[in-house]
Design a protein around this motif. Structure first.
Motif, PDB file in Angstrom:
ATOM      1  N   LYS A  21       0.821  -1.208   0.000  1.00 22.70           N
ATOM      2  CA  LYS A  21       0.000   0.000   0.000  1.00 22.70           C
ATOM      3  C   LYS A  21       0.854   1.257   0.000  1.00 22.70           C
ATOM      4  N   GLN A  22       2.058   1.212   0.543  1.00 22.52           N
ATOM      5  CA  GLN A  22       2.935   2.382   0.538  1.00 22.52           C
ATOM      6  C   GLN A  22       3.380   2.707  -0.882  1.00 22.52           C
ATOM      7  N   GLU A  23       3.524   1.701  -1.732  1.00 20.40           N
ATOM      8  CA  GLU A  23       3.921   1.939  -3.122  1.00 20.40           C
ATOM      9  C   GLU A  23       2.761   2.448  -3.955  1.00 20.40           C
ATOM     10  N   GLN A  24       1.557   2.126  -3.552  1.00 22.06           N
ATOM     11  CA  GLN A  24       0.393   2.483  -4.338  1.00 22.06           C
ATOM     12  C   GLN A  24       0.228   3.986  -4.537  1.00 22.06           C
ATOM     13  N   PRO A  25       0.393   4.829  -3.515  1.00 21.28           N
ATOM     14  CA  PRO A  25       0.202   6.254  -3.754  1.00 21.28           C
ATOM     15  C   PRO A  25       1.098   6.814  -4.862  1.00 21.28           C
ATOM     16  N   ALA A  26       2.343   6.372  -4.947  1.00 19.64           N
ATOM     17  CA  ALA A  26       3.219   6.844  -6.016  1.00 19.64           C
ATOM     18  C   ALA A  26       2.698   6.379  -7.366  1.00 19.64           C
ATOM     19  N   THR A  27       2.225   5.145  -7.427  1.00 20.01           N
ATOM     20  CA  THR A  27       1.673   4.604  -8.664  1.00 20.01           C
ATOM     21  C   THR A  27       0.409   5.352  -9.059  1.00 20.01           C
ATOM     22  N   ARG A  32      -2.404   9.377 -12.319  1.00 19.07           N
ATOM     23  CA  ARG A  32      -3.165  10.633 -12.419  1.00 19.07           C
ATOM     24  C   ARG A  32      -2.426  11.657 -13.278  1.00 19.07           C
ATOM     25  N   GLU A  33      -1.104  11.701 -13.129  1.00 18.71           N
ATOM     26  CA  GLU A  33      -0.293  12.616 -13.930  1.00 18.71           C
ATOM     27  C   GLU A  33      -0.398  12.276 -15.414  1.00 18.71           C
ATOM     28  N   MET A  35      -2.845  10.644 -16.908  1.00 22.65           N
ATOM     29  CA  MET A  35      -4.205  10.927 -17.360  1.00 22.65           C
ATOM     30  C   MET A  35      -4.407  12.417 -17.586  1.00 22.65           C
ATOM     31  N   ALA A  36      -3.845  13.224 -16.711  1.00 22.25           N
ATOM     32  CA  ALA A  36      -3.978  14.673 -16.864  1.00 22.25           C
ATOM     33  C   ALA A  36      -3.287  15.157 -18.120  1.00 22.25           C
ATOM     34  N   SER A  37      -2.097  14.615 -18.396  1.00 19.91           N
ATOM     35  CA  SER A  37      -1.378  15.040 -19.597  1.00 19.91           C
ATOM     36  C   SER A  37      -2.066  14.538 -20.851  1.00 19.91           C
ATOM     37  N   ALA A  38      -2.645  13.346 -20.798  1.00 18.96           N
ATOM     38  CA  ALA A  38      -3.347  12.805 -21.963  1.00 18.96           C
ATOM     39  C   ALA A  38      -4.671  13.518 -22.179  1.00 18.96           C
ATOM     40  N   GLY A  39      -5.287  13.944 -21.110  1.00 18.15           N
ATOM     41  CA  GLY A  39      -6.581  14.592 -21.210  1.00 18.15           C
ATOM     42  C   GLY A  39      -6.486  16.047 -21.606  1.00 18.15           C
ATOM     43  N   GLY A  40      -5.300  16.607 -21.587  1.00 18.02           N
ATOM     44  CA  GLY A  40      -5.122  17.999 -21.962  1.00 18.02           C
ATOM     45  C   GLY A  40      -5.381  18.210 -23.438  1.00 18.02           C
ATOM     46  N   LYS A  41      -5.600  19.399 -23.822  1.00 18.38           N
ATOM     47  CA  LYS A  41      -5.886  19.705 -25.208  1.00 18.38           C
ATOM     48  C   LYS A  41      -4.594  19.827 -26.012  1.00 18.38           C
ATOM     49  N   ARG A  42      -3.905  18.696 -26.124  1.00 22.50           N
ATOM     50  CA  ARG A  42      -2.705  18.619 -26.962  1.00 22.50           C
ATOM     51  C   ARG A  42      -3.060  17.814 -28.189  1.00 22.50           C
ATOM     52  N   GLY A  43      -2.220  17.900 -29.148  1.00 23.41           N
ATOM     53  CA  GLY A  43      -2.403  17.082 -30.335  1.00 23.41           C
ATOM     54  C   GLY A  43      -1.143  17.082 -31.159  1.00 23.41           C
ATOM     55  N   ASP A  44      -0.917  15.993 -31.827  1.00 23.72           N
ATOM     56  CA  ASP A  44       0.226  15.877 -32.717  1.00 23.72           C
ATOM     57  C   ASP A  44      -0.288  15.617 -34.119  1.00 23.72           C
ATOM     58  N   LEU A  45       0.253  16.348 -35.072  1.00 22.13           N
ATOM     59  CA  LEU A  45      -0.103  16.154 -36.473  1.00 22.13           C
ATOM     60  C   LEU A  45       1.080  15.542 -37.206  1.00 22.13           C
ATOM     61  N   VAL A  46       0.852  14.402 -37.831  1.00 20.44           N
ATOM     62  CA  VAL A  46       1.829  13.803 -38.723  1.00 20.44           C
ATOM     63  C   VAL A  46       1.383  14.213 -40.121  1.00 20.44           C
ATOM     64  N   LEU A  47       2.278  14.806 -40.888  1.00 22.52           N
ATOM     65  CA  LEU A  47       1.923  15.319 -42.211  1.00 22.52           C
ATOM     66  C   LEU A  47       2.551  14.455 -43.301  1.00 22.52           C
ATOM     67  N   ARG A  48       1.726  13.964 -44.193  1.00 21.43           N
ATOM     68  CA  ARG A  48       2.182  13.204 -45.356  1.00 21.43           C
ATOM     69  C   ARG A  48       1.758  14.019 -46.571  1.00 21.43           C
ATOM     70  N   CYS A  49       2.726  14.655 -47.205  1.00 21.63           N
ATOM     71  CA  CYS A  49       2.401  15.597 -48.270  1.00 21.63           C
ATOM     72  C   CYS A  49       3.052  15.211 -49.585  1.00 21.63           C
ATOM     73  N   GLU A  50       2.375  15.577 -50.651  1.00 22.25           N
ATOM     74  CA  GLU A  50       2.933  15.534 -51.999  1.00 22.25           C
ATOM     75  C   GLU A  50       2.777  16.943 -52.554  1.00 22.25           C
ATOM     76  N   PRO A  51       3.826  17.624 -52.850  1.00 15.61           N
ATOM     77  CA  PRO A  51       5.242  17.291 -52.701  1.00 15.61           C
ATOM     78  C   PRO A  51       5.686  17.422 -51.228  1.00 15.61           C
ATOM     79  N   ALA A  52       6.674  16.616 -50.873  1.00 18.01           N
ATOM     80  CA  ALA A  52       7.143  16.556 -49.486  1.00 18.01           C
ATOM     81  C   ALA A  52       7.869  17.817 -49.048  1.00 18.01           C
ATOM     82  N   ASP A  53       8.334  18.620 -50.010  1.00 17.20           N
ATOM     83  CA  ASP A  53       9.068  19.835 -49.655  1.00 17.20           C
ATOM     84  C   ASP A  53       8.170  21.073 -49.595  1.00 17.20           C
ATOM     85  N   ALA A  54       6.857  20.861 -49.461  1.00 14.52           N
ATOM     86  CA  ALA A  54       5.933  21.989 -49.314  1.00 14.52           C
ATOM     87  C   ALA A  54       6.102  22.593 -47.918  1.00 14.52           C
TER      88      ALA A  54
END
Length: 125
Positions: A21-27, A32-33, A35-54
């Protein structure tokens, strides 16, 4: 003797249980940390473009070339909530503009720019 063994077993059970139980609070705190970071309004865009040098512009600010953001490890990272304008452009091609609101997920955006002057033999006039 039986009473001593019972007390010893109870002591060990409580000690081991308390140690777990002592280890549980850290876990739990780490979970929670995450979940908070995942729940934030972040986003990653992977771009696949033709032409690639746009060029890629985010909210009117040049970010680099499409090829700079073409893999999961090299994606366009958006950390602010709200809609963002994403523009892909190259001289001699019609620009592509879209809007993206981060949702905590990684999104792949496939863009194929069309030439301003139709290619010879394309059948369009």
């Amino acid at each position: 003797m039986l009473l001593q063994r019972s007390v010893l077993c109870l002591f060990l059970a409580l000690t081991v249980g308390c140690a777990a139980k002592q280890e549980q609070p850290a876990t739990v705190a780490r979970a929670r940390e995450l979940m908070a970071s995942a729940g934030g309004k972040r986003g990653d865009l992977v771009l696949r473009c033709e032409p690639a040098d746009a060029e890629v512009l985010l909210d009117g600010v040049q970010q680099g070339l499409c090829s700079d953001f073409s893999s999961v490890s090299r994606s366009l990272r958006l950390s602010d909530a709200g809609f963002h304008q994403v523009e892909v452009k190259k001289r001699g091609f019609w620009p592509y503009t879209t809007y993206y609101e981060p949702s905590g997920a990684r999104v792949t955006l496939k863009v194929k720019l069309r030439p301003v002057v139709p290619e010879a033999g394309s059948g369009t006039q």
